[in-house]
Design an enzyme around this catalytic site. Structure first.
Site, PDB file in Angstrom:
ATOM      1  CG  ASP A 162      -0.324  29.504 -43.324  1.00 43.41           C
ATOM      2  OD1 ASP A 162       0.564  29.006 -44.025  1.00 43.41           O
ATOM      3  OD2 ASP A 162      -1.449  29.016 -43.163  1.00 43.41           O
ATOM      4  CD  GLU A 200      -2.331   4.349  -3.598  1.00 43.96           C
ATOM      5  OE1 GLU A 200      -2.051   4.796  -2.507  1.00 43.96           O
ATOM      6  OE2 GLU A 200      -1.745   3.355  -4.080  1.00 43.96           O
ATOM      7  CB  VAL A 242      -0.959   0.004   1.223  1.00 40.83           C
ATOM      8  CG1 VAL A 242      -1.771   1.289   1.252  1.00 40.83           C
ATOM      9  CG2 VAL A 242      -1.881  -1.190   1.157  1.00 40.83           C
ATOM     10  CB  ILE A 292       0.490   0.838  -5.105  1.00 36.71           C
ATOM     11  CG1 ILE A 292       0.930  -0.622  -5.064  1.00 36.71           C
ATOM     12  CG2 ILE A 292      -0.330   1.099  -6.357  1.00 36.71           C
ATOM     13  CD1 ILE A 292      -0.209  -1.578  -4.903  1.00 36.71           C
ATOM     14  CG  ASN A 307      -0.306   6.408  -0.545  1.00 38.30           C
ATOM     15  OD1 ASN A 307       0.517   7.210  -0.097  1.00 38.30           O
ATOM     16  ND2 ASN A 307      -0.003   5.168  -0.843  1.00 38.30           N
TER      17      ASN A 307
HETATM   18  P1  ATP Z   1      -0.360  32.339 -46.446  1.00 36.23           P
HETATM   19  O1  ATP Z   1       0.079  31.012 -46.936  1.00 36.23           O
HETATM   20  O2  ATP Z   1       0.635  33.029 -45.596  1.00 36.23           O
HETATM   21  O3  ATP Z   1      -1.738  32.381 -45.900  1.00 36.23           O
HETATM   22  P2  ATP Z   1      -1.289  33.743 -48.723  1.00 36.23           P
HETATM   23  O4  ATP Z   1      -2.611  33.932 -48.128  1.00 36.23           O
HETATM   24  O5  ATP Z   1      -0.628  34.914 -49.303  1.00 36.23           O
HETATM   25  O6  ATP Z   1      -0.252  33.198 -47.742  1.00 36.23           O
HETATM   26  P3  ATP Z   1      -2.452  32.288 -50.822  1.00 36.23           P
HETATM   27  O7  ATP Z   1      -3.791  32.652 -50.299  1.00 36.23           O
HETATM   28  O8  ATP Z   1      -2.176  30.926 -51.272  1.00 36.23           O
HETATM   29  O9  ATP Z   1      -1.357  32.585 -49.777  1.00 36.23           O
HETATM   30  O10 ATP Z   1      -2.137  33.314 -51.972  1.00 36.23           O
HETATM   31  C1  ATP Z   1      -1.050  33.159 -52.829  1.00 36.23           C
HETATM   32  C2  ATP Z   1      -1.077  34.208 -53.901  1.00 36.23           C
HETATM   33  O11 ATP Z   1      -2.241  34.034 -54.703  1.00 36.23           O
HETATM   34  C3  ATP Z   1      -1.176  35.637 -53.386  1.00 36.23           C
HETATM   35  O12 ATP Z   1       0.091  36.193 -53.213  1.00 36.23           O
HETATM   36  C4  ATP Z   1      -1.919  36.353 -54.479  1.00 36.23           C
HETATM   37  O13 ATP Z   1      -1.041  36.788 -55.474  1.00 36.23           O
HETATM   38  C5  ATP Z   1      -2.805  35.266 -55.048  1.00 36.23           C
HETATM   39  N1  ATP Z   1      -4.159  35.343 -54.500  1.00 36.23           N
HETATM   40  C6  ATP Z   1      -4.517  35.320 -53.205  1.00 36.23           C
HETATM   41  N2  ATP Z   1      -5.846  35.378 -53.076  1.00 36.23           N
HETATM   42  C7  ATP Z   1      -6.358  35.425 -54.298  1.00 36.23           C
HETATM   43  C8  ATP Z   1      -7.675  35.485 -54.836  1.00 36.23           C
HETATM   44  N3  ATP Z   1      -8.742  35.482 -54.067  1.00 36.23           N
HETATM   45  N4  ATP Z   1      -7.809  35.523 -56.172  1.00 36.23           N
HETATM   46  C9  ATP Z   1      -6.736  35.500 -56.971  1.00 36.23           C
HETATM   47  N5  ATP Z   1      -5.493  35.445 -56.534  1.00 36.23           N
HETATM   48  C10 ATP Z   1      -5.277  35.421 -55.227  1.00 36.23           C
END
Ligand code: ATP
Length: 865
Positions: A325, A283, A278, A281, A704
């Site tokens: 991102d 517990e 006891v 362990i 315990n």
């Molecule tokens: P993260 O990865 O940091 O979120 P992000 O949002 O810039 O980056 P994406 O959304 O993939 O990445 O966009 C990549 C590229 O695509 C942008 O730099 C822009 O040139 C183009 N882009 C983003 N949004 C649009 C849209 N709605 N229509 C057309 N082109 C777009």
């Protein structure tokens, strides 16, 4: 009755008495009542009674039942009663705690459960997926999880991955056409099924089945989806416990044999062995770990990080690389158009003139190749697109009116691989393909340019000018979108191949300022030995400019684009990766490679993602982090943590919390094991020396299960210390029970054992076995309560103070009160087999009990200097 896929859209709608405007909310509520929630009842939970009963299948309980039996035989009815009461109390506590942990996991699950977009009363609504009912009109778009079975009413290039049902990993094109005859599930292209993922396009669907009536519901019993696996820490503690049990059994056997050899009566000898078991362990150990982890996850949820898998709490403390991102996570994702480049000039947005035909083309492209809008003064949709709508509104151009006037004929949605979006409209009577996207992608597909003087082939000089302008924008951290168009044939349906031979119109640059807390969070990460890395779809120069502003990119660092990364060999990547702090224009596949490379070097990687294609990278990372606000359902599904505020700084907070939880668990374990060690050493000592038994099982149970649990939980609640982020991340391979840790436990346990035995001898000299046992019990209990303060931190109590953790003072006080009740209340005295103590004896107990803590604190102070 024919199957849904064999019926026309209207037939299906009629069966559900619904139109494309969806159910009325009354109807939906009624159906929800009738049909039940749209959930799978996978992995049945244990009933409360089952949980209660399972508490008895435990080594300790079995030993206690033996102890109760022996007590009964030795004619000690009261002791038997106490032990039985303890066994039942222990089972009740175990059940309550099990249910509580289950509830807290459930509440975390419901926080991260998916949502669905449906039409109700003619309006688009986002509702929890469990509220979806048959007949609901479901709106699907890339990144969504399909939450129910349904018949497709409209498909706009809709593609769905149905691998969870069919095992087929490639996406399937979906359409609304009726299918004749019987076909297998995989070929029912006009249906979508619950648990599949929308990988491309958009679709409108009428729900035909929910919950257990879906195809996945029919096989749900095969899946054990709700079972949470044990965390590495729990596994290693389980292993430790079973090893410990073996060792205890062997020692118990030896102690028993020794007593028999000394001609002690068999029952007394058995009692010795049981007392030892006891004492040894631990517990409370596994419940303390669960409680501390559960409290940790609740705290993180309050601080905007929802932990989906308990395992993540532990891995968080080891994170050494955070790939994040840019847009929305490090920056605010509040895009505002800054400058416009058209006809070779840079203009402010206010200078755009709707009467100028060139400007008009740019505006049309900006607001028609665009799905964002403004409702009640609030922007809806992608912030990049919304900024364009806002720009148009500033010059009194209403996108909603224009869109009503000009219906969209076709579209190819934006995706982060292609980085373009295209739509087809009739402009001035001519079918026209309008495209916007990343300049580097679009410029390669452009052959002509439109200026105020008309259209002409694009010269190298034009190209250079555009690229120069793009560079200027990017160097200031601006995001740049390029716009182009082309007239198409009357009967041409647009496809990915159509996106070429463009006429260039212009560029629009937008600013997305870093989040205020990003810079500090990046500095914190670096201090904590964690490498922050920016991974973005944006342009390299833009990304680097922002990375410099917030401190991710330092002098001597590298920025690499997706295509450059593709060209690198694994060896080259491995040799450079430590210096690369920005990856730009990445594709989702690049993300997997980056995670892989860091992991190859032994790092624990956290990776953020929001898109549908990010799911594999999120799964591959040690901690996949999804965005709660902007993330797709698919990414949330794949992640182990969800940020409800999409904020980079929250990741750092979560890492700090993860480190703290781990540290607290470790301290609580040290507290529990060192206390037990003292008990073991005490019993062993008396057994070897042929002295009377120092503790009755009730004594050890009292310590315990009662007086030790409270300080252990208080240690688990210890707030983070300032130095938490000053240390390098923990090595994931290093187990919790290191040599140093075990030595500390042994030494501290031995200290407490020495004072306990000193008290024992005092009692023995003054009044015999009963008094000796009382004094040993009281000393051990108090010494362990004092020891609770030692285990709060590696620092001395004078440095951390009492005020930071009131729970620990409370636990100490509660433990002392309980002990004194047992020592002085007559009924309890009898039940717990204690003898009367004089004031002097009580004083000596107190003094002896404090000695180990004084020594341990002195050592800590010396180590601090
Ligand atoms: P993260 O990865 O940091 O979120 P992000 O949002 O810039 O980056 P994406 O959304 O993939 O990445 O966009 C990549 C590229 O695509 C942008 O730099 C822009 O040139 C183009 N882009 C983003 N949004 C649009 C849209 N709605 N229509 C057309 N082109 C777009």
């Amino acid at each position: 009755m024919s199957d849904w896929y064999q019926q026309s859209e209207n037939e299906v709608l009629e069966k559900f008495h619904v139109t494309k405007d969806g159910h009325t909310s009354e109807m939906a509520a009624e159906l929800l009542e009738k049909k039940g929630e749209n959930v799978l009842e996978g992995g049945k939970k244990k009933s409360t009674l089952q949980v209660f009963l399972s508490q008895f299948a435990d080594l300790l309980v079995i030993i206690l039942i033996i102890a109760a039996g022996i007590s009964m035989f030795t004619g000690n009815q009261e002791s038997t009663l106490v032990i039985v009461a303890v066994i039942i109390l222990n089972a009740i506590l175990g059940t309550v705690q099990h249910k509580k942990a289950e509830k807290s996991l459930d509440s975390l699950k419901s926080l991260s459960s998916p949502t669905a977009k449906v039409m109700r009363d003619g309006q688009k609504l986002e509702i929890p997926s469990k509220d979806v009912v048959p007949g609901d009109i479901l709106l699907l778009e890339a990144g969504d999880l399909v939450v129910a079975d349904g018949r497709i009413l409209n498909s706009y290039s809709l593609q769905v991955n149905e691998s969870s049902l069919t095992g087929e990993s490639t996406s399937v094109d979906k359409s609304e056409m009726v299918i004749e005859g019987e076909v297998p599930l995989a070929d029912r292209v006009n249906m979508v099924y619950s648990s599949s993922l929308v990988t491309y396009g958009r679709g409108v669907v009428v729900v035909t089945g929910t919950g257990m009536e879906t195809e996945i519901g029919k096989i749900a019993t095969l899946m054990n989806a709700t079972k949470e696996k044990k965390t590495p820490l729990q596994v290693s503690l389980d292993q430790f416990s079973s090893k410990l049990a073996m060792v205890i059994m062997i020692i118990c056997g030896i102690v028993f044999a020794l007593s028999i050899y000394r001609k002690m009566p068999i029952l007394d000898s058995l009692m010795f062995a049981v007392a030892l078991a006891v004492a040894a362990i631990p517990e409370a150990l596994s419940s303390i770990v669960t409680i501390v982890q559960a409290m940790g996850t609740q705290k993180m949820a309050r601080e905007h990080a929802i932990i989906k898998k308990l395992k993540a709490v532990e891995s968080l403390g080891c994170v050494s690389v955070i790939c994040s991102d840019k847009t929305g996570t490090l920056t605010q994702n509040k895009m505002t158009v800054q400058d416009v480049y058209v006809d070779g000039q840079v203009l402010r947005p206010d200078d755009i003139d709707i009467r100028n035909q060139l400007h008009r083309y740019l505006l049309y492209d900006a607001i028609l190749t665009n799905d964002s809008t403004i409702v009640d003064g609030k922007g809806i949709g992608d912030p990049t697109e919304y900024s364009l709508v806002e720009m148009a509104r500033k010059i009194d151009l209403r996108e909603d009116i224009i869109r009503d006037m000009m219906p969209r004929l076709e579209e190819i949605p934006f995706d982060s691989d292609r980085k373009l979006m295209s739509t087809k409209y009739r402009l001035h009577g001519v079918p026209t393909l309008l495209t916007k996207g990343a300049l580097d992608v679009l410029l390669d597909r452009t052959t002509r340019i439109r200026t105020s003087k008309g259209i002409r082939p694009m010269s190298d000089e034009d190209r250079k000018q555009i690229l120069d302008q793009n560079l200027k924008f990017s160097e200031n951290g601006l995001r740049v979108l390029a716009f182009a168009y082309r007239e198409v044939e009357e009967d041409e349906t647009i496809s990915l191949e159509s996106e070429s031979d463009y006429i260039f119109i212009g560029l629009i640059s937008m600013i997305d300022p870093p989040r205020e807390e990003s810079t500090a969070a990046v500095a914190d990460a670096k201090r904590a030995g964690i490498r922050p890395v920016m991974i973005t779809g944006d342009h390299k120069i833009t990304a680097t400019a922002i990375a410099k502003q917030i401190g991710i990119f330092e002098e001597g660092d590298l920025a690499v684009t997706g295509p450059e990364l593709d060209a690198m060999s694994d060896e080259e990547l491995d040799s450079k990766i430590r210096r690369i702090s920005v990856y730009a224009r990445v594709s989702p596949e690049n993300k997997i490679r980056i995670v892989d490379a860091w992991q190859r070097l032994g790092h624990v990687v956290s990776m953020t993602g929001d898109g549908v294609n990010d799911a594999p990278a999120l799964k591959k990372a040690d901690i996949g982090v999804a965005m709660g606000i902007t993330g797709t359902e698919v990414s949330k599904d794949a992640a182990s943590m969800i940020l409800t505020d999409d904020n980079f700084a929250t990741i750092i907070k979560a890492v700090a919390n993860g480190r703290n939880v781990y540290r607290n668990i470790k301290n609580a374990i040290q507290f529990l094991l060192s206390g037990n060690m003292a008990g073991i050493l005490g019993v062993l000592y008396t057994s070897v020396m042929g002295l009377p038994i120092p503790f009755a099982p009730v004594h050890l149970l009292f310590i315990n299960l009662l007086t030790d649990s409270l300080p252990a939980i208080a240690i688990g609640m210890e707030p983070a210390e300032k130095d938490l982020l000053a240390e390098a991340p923990r090595d994931p391979k290093e187990g919790i029970l290191t040599k140093k840790f075990m030595t500390d436990i042994l030494v501290q346990g031995a200290l407490i054992a020495v004072v306990t035995m000193a008290a024992f001898h005092m009692g023995l000299n003054a009044g015999g076995g009963a008094l000796a046992s009382t004094m040993a019990f009281a000393t051990l209990t108090s010494a362990r309560l004092f020891h609770g303060f030692n285990c709060r931190s590696k620092h001395s109590i004078f440095r951390i103070g009492f005020r930071k953790n009131w729970y620990s003072l409370g636990a100490f006080a509660a433990g002392m009160i309980l002990l004194n009740l047992v020592l002085f209340v007559p009924v309890l005295k009898r039940l717990f087999l204690v003898s009367a103590l004089t004031a002097a004896q009580w004083g000596s107990i107190f003094l002896l009990a404090v000695i180990p803590t004084v020594i341990i604190q002195i050592v800590k102070i010396i180590r601090e200097h």
